[in-house]
Design an enzyme around this catalytic site. Structure first.
Site, PDB file in Angstrom:
ATOM      1  N   ASP A  51      25.340 -11.260  17.323  1.00 50.69           N
ATOM      2  CA  ASP A  51      26.498 -11.241  18.219  1.00 50.69           C
ATOM      3  C   ASP A  51      26.360 -10.092  19.221  1.00 50.69           C
ATOM      4  O   ASP A  51      27.204  -9.917  20.104  1.00 50.69           O
ATOM      5  CB  ASP A  51      27.831 -11.207  17.459  1.00 50.69           C
ATOM      6  CG  ASP A  51      27.963 -10.009  16.549  1.00 50.69           C
ATOM      7  OD1 ASP A  51      27.030  -9.195  16.467  1.00 50.69           O
ATOM      8  OD2 ASP A  51      29.033  -9.876  15.906  1.00 50.69           O
ATOM      9  N   SER A  52      25.241  -9.349  19.117  1.00 49.00           N
ATOM     10  CA  SER A  52      24.885  -8.396  20.175  1.00 49.00           C
ATOM     11  C   SER A  52      24.657  -9.147  21.482  1.00 49.00           C
ATOM     12  O   SER A  52      24.562  -8.520  22.549  1.00 49.00           O
ATOM     13  CB  SER A  52      23.624  -7.606  19.780  1.00 49.00           C
ATOM     14  OG  SER A  52      22.604  -8.481  19.340  1.00 49.00           O
ATOM     15  N   ASP A  90      24.624 -15.045  13.815  1.00 45.69           N
ATOM     16  CA  ASP A  90      25.761 -14.196  13.455  1.00 45.69           C
ATOM     17  C   ASP A  90      27.057 -14.984  13.537  1.00 45.69           C
ATOM     18  O   ASP A  90      27.284 -15.709  14.518  1.00 45.69           O
ATOM     19  CB  ASP A  90      25.874 -13.025  14.451  1.00 45.69           C
ATOM     20  CG  ASP A  90      25.413 -11.715  13.850  1.00 45.69           C
ATOM     21  OD1 ASP A  90      25.375 -11.588  12.611  1.00 45.69           O
ATOM     22  OD2 ASP A  90      25.075 -10.805  14.641  1.00 45.69           O
ATOM     23  N   LYS A 120      24.935 -14.879   9.268  1.00 46.80           N
ATOM     24  CA  LYS A 120      25.110 -13.477   8.856  1.00 46.80           C
ATOM     25  C   LYS A 120      26.552 -13.076   9.138  1.00 46.80           C
ATOM     26  O   LYS A 120      27.112 -13.469  10.167  1.00 46.80           O
ATOM     27  CB  LYS A 120      24.148 -12.566   9.620  1.00 46.80           C
ATOM     28  CG  LYS A 120      24.389 -11.077   9.350  1.00 46.80           C
ATOM     29  CD  LYS A 120      23.252 -10.205   9.818  1.00 46.80           C
ATOM     30  CE  LYS A 120      23.281  -9.826  11.287  1.00 46.80           C
ATOM     31  NZ  LYS A 120      24.503  -9.119  11.720  1.00 46.80           N
ATOM     32  N   GLU A 122      29.506  -9.617   8.573  1.00 44.12           N
ATOM     33  CA  GLU A 122      29.636  -8.181   8.315  1.00 44.12           C
ATOM     34  C   GLU A 122      30.708  -7.894   7.274  1.00 44.12           C
ATOM     35  O   GLU A 122      31.827  -8.402   7.379  1.00 44.12           O
ATOM     36  CB  GLU A 122      29.997  -7.457   9.622  1.00 44.12           C
ATOM     37  CG  GLU A 122      28.955  -7.626  10.716  1.00 44.12           C
ATOM     38  CD  GLU A 122      29.339  -6.915  12.013  1.00 44.12           C
ATOM     39  OE1 GLU A 122      30.403  -6.251  12.065  1.00 44.12           O
ATOM     40  OE2 GLU A 122      28.570  -7.035  12.981  1.00 44.12           O
ATOM     41  N   GLU A 189      22.727  -1.188   8.458  1.00 42.08           N
ATOM     42  CA  GLU A 189      22.645  -0.613   9.808  1.00 42.08           C
ATOM     43  C   GLU A 189      23.120   0.837   9.820  1.00 42.08           C
ATOM     44  O   GLU A 189      24.213   1.155   9.323  1.00 42.08           O
ATOM     45  CB  GLU A 189      23.497  -1.465  10.781  1.00 42.08           C
ATOM     46  CG  GLU A 189      23.443  -0.931  12.217  1.00 42.08           C
ATOM     47  CD  GLU A 189      23.951  -1.915  13.260  1.00 42.08           C
ATOM     48  OE1 GLU A 189      24.249  -3.077  12.922  1.00 42.08           O
ATOM     49  OE2 GLU A 189      24.041  -1.492  14.437  1.00 42.08           O
TER      50      GLU A 189
END
Ligand code: KIV
Length: 271
Positions: A51-52, A90, A120, A122, A189
């Protein structure tokens, strides 16, 4: 009718075996067909449509604005490019936090519509019920702990996480929970290298680090960052493996000059 399945494709089982064998896993982000083809051909094990993309593709300050449909649009191109790598997409902010049902529905939508291999998300214990439901539904899940950019407003920035004992212990606990729930891998991270190594040894699934030292089972970087496309961004953990930003600028300046002085196109470049 038989469908040809390439057995050189990376799988979650092969990744787990790589951890057992002590073979490091290389992962990079990708957001489009052309660059993903090059990265795949170069031998990457996993491609992450992070999602960057919200930052490096869309120009947003944070990862928060990107949507499920935008992630699916980008992931489709990467999936078409990936002949070898396992493709992870993401789950964007808001797509898995509201309820377990909605989380599973969005994960299945992402898998079905984009064709990716895994998702993925978080977080640790707080999102464990959603992760369990996804895995029960047959969705391969990668966890993400430490600096989780979707929580930037809670953290108040992108600083090093888990420096203090209490946060480090919670992170270790969360990693064990994700591993036990069946996550096929976990991203760590921006945490101290010693803690990342401890987590890597404590869980059975492969741990992929970014800003987490070299004691993890593998590494991930944002493609645009490691290619030096944005020279202004250089945190301590980032290595520029190329200076493409300068090369792109130089090529474009040369092109503009050639158009302006009418040397492009030449006779040879004309029909
Ligand atoms: O979105 C992303 O690029 C990521 C990596 C930094 C792991 O989550």
């Amino acid at each position: 009718m038989s469908v040809h399945v390439q057995n050189s494709r990376m799988t979650t089982a092969k990744l787990r075996q790589m951890k057992v064998n002590g073979e490091k896993i290389a992962m990079l982000t990708s957001y489009d067909f052309t660059l993903a083809s090059l990265v795949d051909e170069a031998g990457i094990d996993m491609l992450l449509v992070g999602d960057s993309a919200s930052n490096v593709v869309c120009g947003n300050q944070y990862t928060l604005p990107i949507t499920v449909d935008e992630m699916i649009f980008l992931t489709k191109g990467v999936v078409r490019a990936a002949e070898h790598a396992l493709v992870v997409c993401d789950m964007p902010f808001g797509s898995y936090q509201v309820s377990e049902e909605e989380a599973v529905r969005n994960a299945i939508k992402i898998l079905k519509e984009s064709g990716c291999d895994a998702v993925k998300l978080e977080g640790g214990e707080e999102i464990l019920p959603a992760i369990r439901h996804m895995i029960q539904a047959g969705v391969p899940v990668m966890g993400h702990l430490g600096l989780t950019p979707q929580s930037v407003n809670q953290f108040g920035g992108y600083g090093l996480r888990a420096k203090e004992e209490a946060e480090a212990e919670k992170l270790l606990h969360d990693a064990k929970l994700l591993d036990e729930a069946g996550c096929f891998s976990i991203v760590l991270e921006k945490i101290p290298a010693a803690l990342a190594e401890r987590v890597t040894k404590a869980v059975s699934c492969p741990v992929i680090g970014i800003g987490a030292g070299n004691g993890c089972d593998g590494q991930v970087l944002v493609l645009h960052d490691m290619l030096g496309l944005n020279q202004g961004f250089k945190p301590k953990f980032l290595r520029h493996f190329a200076s493409l930003g300068a090369q792109v600028k130089n090529a474009v300046e040369t092109y503009v000059e050639a158009v302006k002085d009418n040397s492009f196109p030449s006779a040879e470049e004309s029909y």
